[in-house]
Write an enzyme that holds these catalytic residues in place. Structure first.
Site, PDB file in Angstrom:
ATOM      1  N   ASP A  47       0.857  -1.186   0.000  1.00  0.00           N
ATOM      2  CA  ASP A  47       0.000   0.000   0.000  1.00  0.00           C
ATOM      3  C   ASP A  47       0.892   1.234   0.000  1.00  0.00           C
ATOM      4  OD1 ASP A  47      -1.650   2.142   0.431  1.00  0.00           O
ATOM      5  OD2 ASP A  47      -2.795   1.208   2.063  1.00  0.00           O
TER       6      ASP A  47
ATOM      7  N   HIS B 169      -5.236  12.365  13.650  1.00  0.00           N
ATOM      8  CA  HIS B 169      -6.353  12.166  12.702  1.00  0.00           C
ATOM      9  C   HIS B 169      -7.436  11.248  13.273  1.00  0.00           C
ATOM     10  CE1 HIS B 169      -4.094  14.271   9.702  1.00  0.00           C
ATOM     11  NE2 HIS B 169      -3.133  13.363   9.677  1.00  0.00           N
TER      12      HIS B 169
ATOM     13  N   ASP C 293       6.526  16.217   9.472  1.00  0.00           N
ATOM     14  CA  ASP C 293       6.331  16.209   8.026  1.00  0.00           C
ATOM     15  C   ASP C 293       6.201  17.635   7.504  1.00  0.00           C
ATOM     16  OD1 ASP C 293       3.938  16.531   9.377  1.00  0.00           O
ATOM     17  OD2 ASP C 293       3.007  14.717   8.566  1.00  0.00           O
TER      18      ASP C 293
ATOM     19  N   TYR D  24       8.257  11.903   7.742  1.00  0.00           N
ATOM     20  CA  TYR D  24       8.502  10.733   6.893  1.00  0.00           C
ATOM     21  C   TYR D  24       9.827  10.754   6.165  1.00  0.00           C
ATOM     22  CZ  TYR D  24       3.751  10.515   8.349  1.00  0.00           C
ATOM     23  OH  TYR D  24       2.638  10.507   9.148  1.00  0.00           O
TER      24      TYR D  24
HETATM   25  N1  Q9C Z   1      -4.203  10.112  -1.306  1.00  0.00           N
HETATM   26  C1  Q9C Z   1       0.156  11.802   9.737  1.00  0.00           C
HETATM   27  O1  Q9C Z   1       1.052  12.534   9.304  1.00  0.00           O
HETATM   28  N2  Q9C Z   1      -2.104  10.653   3.006  1.00  0.00           N
HETATM   29  N3  Q9C Z   1      -0.724  11.235   8.918  1.00  0.00           N
HETATM   30  C2  Q9C Z   1      -3.243  10.302   2.255  1.00  0.00           C
HETATM   31  C3  Q9C Z   1      -4.348  10.113   0.104  1.00  0.00           C
HETATM   32  C4  Q9C Z   1      -2.337  10.434   4.380  1.00  0.00           C
HETATM   33  C5  Q9C Z   1      -0.627  11.482   7.518  1.00  0.00           C
HETATM   34  C6  Q9C Z   1      -3.056  10.516   0.801  1.00  0.00           C
HETATM   35  C7  Q9C Z   1      -1.299  11.004   5.256  1.00  0.00           C
HETATM   36  C8  Q9C Z   1      -1.600  10.737   6.708  1.00  0.00           C
HETATM   37  C9  Q9C Z   1       0.041  11.538  11.174  1.00  0.00           C
HETATM   38 ZN    ZN Z   2       1.153  14.594   9.199  1.00  0.00          ZN
END
Ligand code: Q9C
Ligand code: ZN
Length: 717
Positions: free
Chosen positions: A20, A166, A296, A336
């Site tokens: 994923d 989130h 991030d 990240y």
């Molecule tokens: N196309 C935190 O940084 N990205 N969560 C989704 C969908 C999700 C980040 C992209 C990123 C979640 C804690």
């Molecule tokens: Zn984030």
């Protein structure tokens, strides 16, 4: 007492077991790399290390529904295939089963040196599922809050995963299972009886989970900035925009600062703190600050695409440490880019430990898009916050264009890969500079104090050193020569120590200093200190003179010295480098002056050293002077010399503690600024904004709206 670091190796177990691409970045190495870097820098060893405990189900229930907790508990009896199917029911989430084979890499890393709790009753191994990890993440956060609120630690960091912001009452989302920070806020209210908690979410994503949980709760002020791009960035929510301010009794306690362009830099983040978060935070007067500390939002991160350097997080942390008597708990969220995540974590911990923050890189000029966002959130929040009222509120230029009424995400913008490559290149280009900054050794002495014989009995704060050394007598006399006020023996003796302190600061042996001067000698001593600073090669010197200190008449106006007189007869900018503002009467006025004028000028000027001088009648409360001194550590990489008149033991002690990195005393509920003070500030800002761009809180020219880069004229060039 010190900085707590809460961690547990078990939190590195959960990982993605299928393919994923959206989820693979949330990997165990995020924790191990951050911890190793803390160890390599010797920072971990300076912390009070605590092994994380699991949160109880009752504690999880402070925020989450029993059904949701039961669902997550139930994942422990599911196999990989079932977990993959369940994960698909949420947006960007994965669950890890119990007892999956340990990946080889966890063996490669040295286990952390912390005492680990026993692995459960009767020696049975602890189930290493997402449920276990997520309970540890929440539990670690609670332990940190307990440590800080019981006084076992001043502040701290919980290094956790999965992240939390989130996560919602009944839903996992965006890698988050339990909302660690929200549970901690609720816990601080219920178990510790707190009434006002500030959550600062500096992760690059909107913590919509935290927003939903507290949207009608006035006891929790939630601030989040986030990549938004007019709603075209995940999680694509209308309610992430600046006009969402909370509901019911919670109106005004949700503060969203959406970034509508990528590439935000140090100037944009610092401006957001000075002009949005901090005025509200001081007015709110929190008893505890929780940071949803996602990294991030740093340069090089593939998710954020921002350009903030790791040093900025030391500054943001320092700016928050002046609140809530320094009770600040940082809790890891996203981040990240492994190397820059680790670097940013180190910067945060350094600041928590009280070390001076390295100076910020790059021109300090906020971009037009950032200013537009700042202007919009200030306008949306003004009805709810006295500190934003009666200030120069320019009409908001453009309504939010392209608000995401239609939820489905548009296709990724063309060139997204190019952007990632560009960010990586920017990181490479910066690396040499970053290394130089980072490897700049901290001065062996953090704070030194030079006292006159009158003050010799002063009890020094722990860690602050006596400055006994002095410049040679003849040399001191030569430097003193033009000043009659310095002929007296005591004045000369004090000056000799000041010269020596200045040499120590600019020579890298001492970070900051305080010097007492005999009555009436302060102005002359300041003049000599300035000349010495220039002589030693300082390119830019900021002088903050408080209370009836005449500006030396011959001072050059060539841009090397920025003279800021607080307590002058009237608001006046005699030049870009000679500014005078009357002493504000109320606490609210003082805060407006510090956050809206002094610090933007200081951060924009990027001085090599700051001189703060308190004249015969400073007219400031000791706590206000301490706040000023402690906040002026930021712009000059911690190099501050404070001059204070002798026989003021309380003030001298307060300044010493502030410069040494202790949290200043709380200002308490703040009174509103007087109309005269507000008017004076407005007048100055209007005059100075075109030259000192860090003062801006609104877009001036439509042209600057297009620019995402700090390419405008930088004042110091
Ligand atoms: N196309 C935190 O940084 N990205 N969560 C989704 C969908 C999700 C980040 C992209 C990123 C979640 C804690
Ligand atoms: Zn984030």
């Amino acid at each position: 007492m010190g900085t707590a670091l809460v961690y547990h190796e078990d939190m590195t177990v959960a990982r993605l077991l299928w393919d994923d691409p959206e989820c693979e970045m949330e990997c165990p190495e995020r924790l191990t790399v951050a911890l190793e870097q803390l160890q390599r820098r010797g920072l971990e060893q300076r912390c009070l290390r605590l092994a994380a405990r699991e949160a109880s189900e009752a504690e999880l229930g402070l925020v989450h529904s029993p059904e949701y907790v039961a669902m997550v508990r139930g994942t422990q009896s599911l196999g990989k295939g079932e977990l993959q199917a369940l994960s698909g029911q949420y947006d960007t989430v994965y669950f890890h089963p119990v007892g999956a084979p340990q990946p080889a890499f966890t063996k490669l890393h040295t286990p952390c040196s912390m005492p680990l709790p026993s692995t459960g009753s009767f020696g049975t191994p602890t189930p290493q599922s997402t449920f276990h990890c997520a309970r540890l993440a929440a539990g670690a956060t609670l332990q940190l809050v307990d440590a800080v609120l019981t006084g076992a630690a001043h502040n701290g960091l919980a290094l956790v995963r999965p992240p939390g912001h989130h996560s919602q009452r009944t839903a996992a989302n965006g890698f988050c299972v339990f909302n660690n920070v929200a549970i901690a806020a609720e816990y601080a209210k219920q178990k510790h009886g707190l009434h006002r908690i500030l959550i600062v979410d500096w992760d690059v994503h909107h913590g919509q989970g935290t927003q939903y949980i507290f949207e009608d709760d006035p006891s929790v002020l939630y601030f989040s900035w986030h990549r938004y791009e007019h709603g075209r960035f995940w999680p694509y929510l209308r309610e992430s925009d600046a006009d969402e301010v909370g509901r019911g009794h919670g109106r005004g306690f949700t503060v969203n600062l959406p970034w509508n362009q990528v590439g935000m830099g140090n100037a944009d983040y610092v401006a957001a703190f000075l002009h949005v978060l901090l005025p509200l935070a001081f007015e709110f007067d929190p008893e505890l600050v929780l940071i949803s500390a996602g990294f991030d939002s740093v340069i090089g991160d593939p998710e954020g695409q921002m350009r903030v350097t790791p040093e900025c997080f030391a500054h943001l942390t320092q700016l928050l440490l002046v609140l809530a008597r320094g009770r600040v708990c940082a809790v890891l969220e996203g981040g990240y880019h492994l190397e820059l995540l680790a670097e940013s974590v180190c910067m945060t911990v350094q600041a928590l430990l009280g070390d001076p923050a390295p100076p910020l890189l790059g021109a300090m000029v906020p971009c037009g898009s950032a200013l537009e966002s700042i202007q919009r959130v200030r306008a949306a929040q003004a009805p709810h916050w006295t500190s934003l009222q009666h200030q120069d509120m320019a009409p908001v230029l453009s309504p939010s264009i392209g608000s995401p009424e239609a939820r489905p995400p548009p296709p990724p913008p063309a060139g997204a890969e190019y952007m990632v490559a560009a960010a990586a290149e920017a990181v490479e280009a910066l690396r040499a500079l970053l290394d130089q900054l980072r490897l700049r050794p901290l001065p062996p002495v953090r704070t030194a104090i030079a006292l006159t014989s009158t003050d010799a009995a002063l009890v020094l704060p722990p860690g602050v050193l006596h400055q006994e050394g002095s410049a040679p007598r003849e040399e001191t006399e030569a430097w003193a020569r033009p000043h009659e006020a310095l002929v007296r023996n005591e004045a000369l003796t004090a000056l000799g120590k000041v010269l020596n302190l200045m040499d120590g600061i600019l020579g890298g042996q001492v970070s900051s200093g305080i010097a007492a001067t005999p009555a009436l000698a302060t102005a002359a001593t300041l003049d000599v200190a300035i000349r010495r600073g220039l002589y030693l090669g300082a390119q830019r010197l900021l002088c903050v003179a408080v209370g009836q200190l005449q500006r030396p008449p011959h001072l050059s106006d060539d841009g090397r010295i920025l003279w800021l007189d607080i307590g002058g007869p009237e608001a006046a900018a005699l030049s870009m480098f000679h500014i005078s503002v009357p002493l504000p009467g109320a606490t609210g006025g003082l805060l407006n002056c510090v956050l809206g004028l002094v610090l933007p000028l200081a951060y924009g000027f990027q001085p090599d050293v700051v001189l703060v001088a308190l004249g015969p009648a400073p007219g400031l409360h000791d706590s206000h002077s301490a706040l000023l001194a402690s906040m002026l550590r930021g712009p000059a990489g911690g190099r501050v010399l404070a001059l204070v008149q002798e026989s003021k033991p309380q003030l001298t002690g307060a300044l010493a503690r502030a410069l040494h990195g202790e949290a200043p005393p709380s200002l308490g509920p703040c009174s509103a600024a007087s109309p005269e003070d507000t008017q004076a500030l407005k007048h100055l800002r209007e005059q100075l904004e075109p030259k000192w761009r860090m003062l801006q809180v609104a877009v001036t020219s439509p042209g600057s709206l297009q620019s995402a880069e700090g390419e405008q004229f930088a004042p110091q060039n």
